[in-house]
Design a protein around this motif. Sequence first.
Motif, PDB file in Angstrom:
ATOM      1  N   ASP A   1       0.863  -1.191   0.000  1.00  0.00           N
ATOM      2  CA  ASP A   1       0.000   0.000   0.000  1.00  0.00           C
ATOM      3  C   ASP A   1       0.892   1.232   0.000  1.00  0.00           C
ATOM      4  O   ASP A   1       2.097   1.162   0.270  1.00  0.00           O
ATOM      5  N   SER A   2       0.327   2.369  -0.302  1.00  0.00           N
ATOM      6  CA  SER A   2       1.123   3.589  -0.503  1.00  0.00           C
ATOM      7  C   SER A   2       1.913   3.971   0.747  1.00  0.00           C
ATOM      8  O   SER A   2       3.070   4.382   0.667  1.00  0.00           O
TER       9      SER A   2
ATOM     10  N   GLU B   1       6.028   4.063   0.817  1.00  0.00           N
ATOM     11  CA  GLU B   1       6.774   5.282   1.091  1.00  0.00           C
ATOM     12  C   GLU B   1       7.749   5.089   2.249  1.00  0.00           C
ATOM     13  O   GLU B   1       8.874   5.603   2.226  1.00  0.00           O
TER      14      GLU B   1
END
Length: 366
Positions: free
Chosen positions: A43-44, A48
């Motif tokens: 997931d983002s 990140e």
Amino acid sequence: MFNGKRLSLARKRQKLTAKELAEKAGVSPVTITRLETGQNQADSGTLEKLAEVLGYPVQFFFKEDPALLSAEIVSFRSLSSMTAKERNAALSAGDNGVEVYEWLENRYNLPALDLPYFDPELTPEAAADALRQHWGLSYQPIANMMKLVEAKGIRVLGLEETTANVDAFSFWQNDKAYVFLNSFKSAERSIFDTAHELGHLVLHRHGQTSGADEDTRTAEVEANRFASAFLMPEEDVRARMPRLITADLILRAKKRWRVSAMALAYRLAHLTKPMLSEWQYRSICIELGKRGYRTSEPDGIPRETSVLWGKVLSQLWAERKSLVDVADELSLPMTEVERLLFFILPQHGTDNQGGEVRRSKLSIVK
């Protein structure tokens, strides 16, 4: 799509285990394993965080599969002296280096590879002589080893590691030849390393060089014999060296062939008809060791640098670009591009003698 193999590459390049990366990123080790094996997509938020911890751009993790080099095809000198983390980090550097050259090949006309196949039954010395003749070198000393192998299409990069356990290495990938040079070495030893890895590329083109310990030792001895004969042809050595050989004479004579004092002493003791007896060789090595020549070269020559990459950077500068732009196009950290190139580039726009670097252009692929 997120590529788990890219995550594995970046993790290994930073010398982290899955557990260590998980702890730094605040996720479970199982999450890292599932991401690397392609069972899950990141997931983002997780992506990140992983990118931040590893120091790699997010875009890096969405590129196609890397080369994924294996220890079996890479000419590591001694796997026993390397930790698994050091070995994996070096292999990952090789993967990134392959991509750097793919980027370069798509933009410039690089020299074609000129490394013929020789009869595998040739001795290392015979193979060295055959390659010299193929390249039209006669028996003269080689003025610049790195310039020579680059001109023959061999792809050279640096290896800025924080350990001396990872030595220079080479490999074949998609019929292209690569050499990575370690920054821990003196200029003379780097020249010998280049010739040593050239020996692996010639002698062990289709064989493993990092398998069983006995096989590895045999391959290393053969590559050393090749390098010694390639850099110091017997005909030239015999013509230049007198009968009475001393440590002082070796220190003067080594500059002709641009090798270390120890390498020249070894060559003199291992010619077809040795010019040093075993006792003389040992005595001279002891004397050279006392003078500091066993681990360094106190009166060393200037370090060789890459002519090819000097031209590439000159072209980039002319286009108002820099290595930052190269890193951005490759989706690699700037630090990684610097580590691959720093050791082999002229520093601050000068050559090894302090003169201005001539900025010749490569032709650009249209």
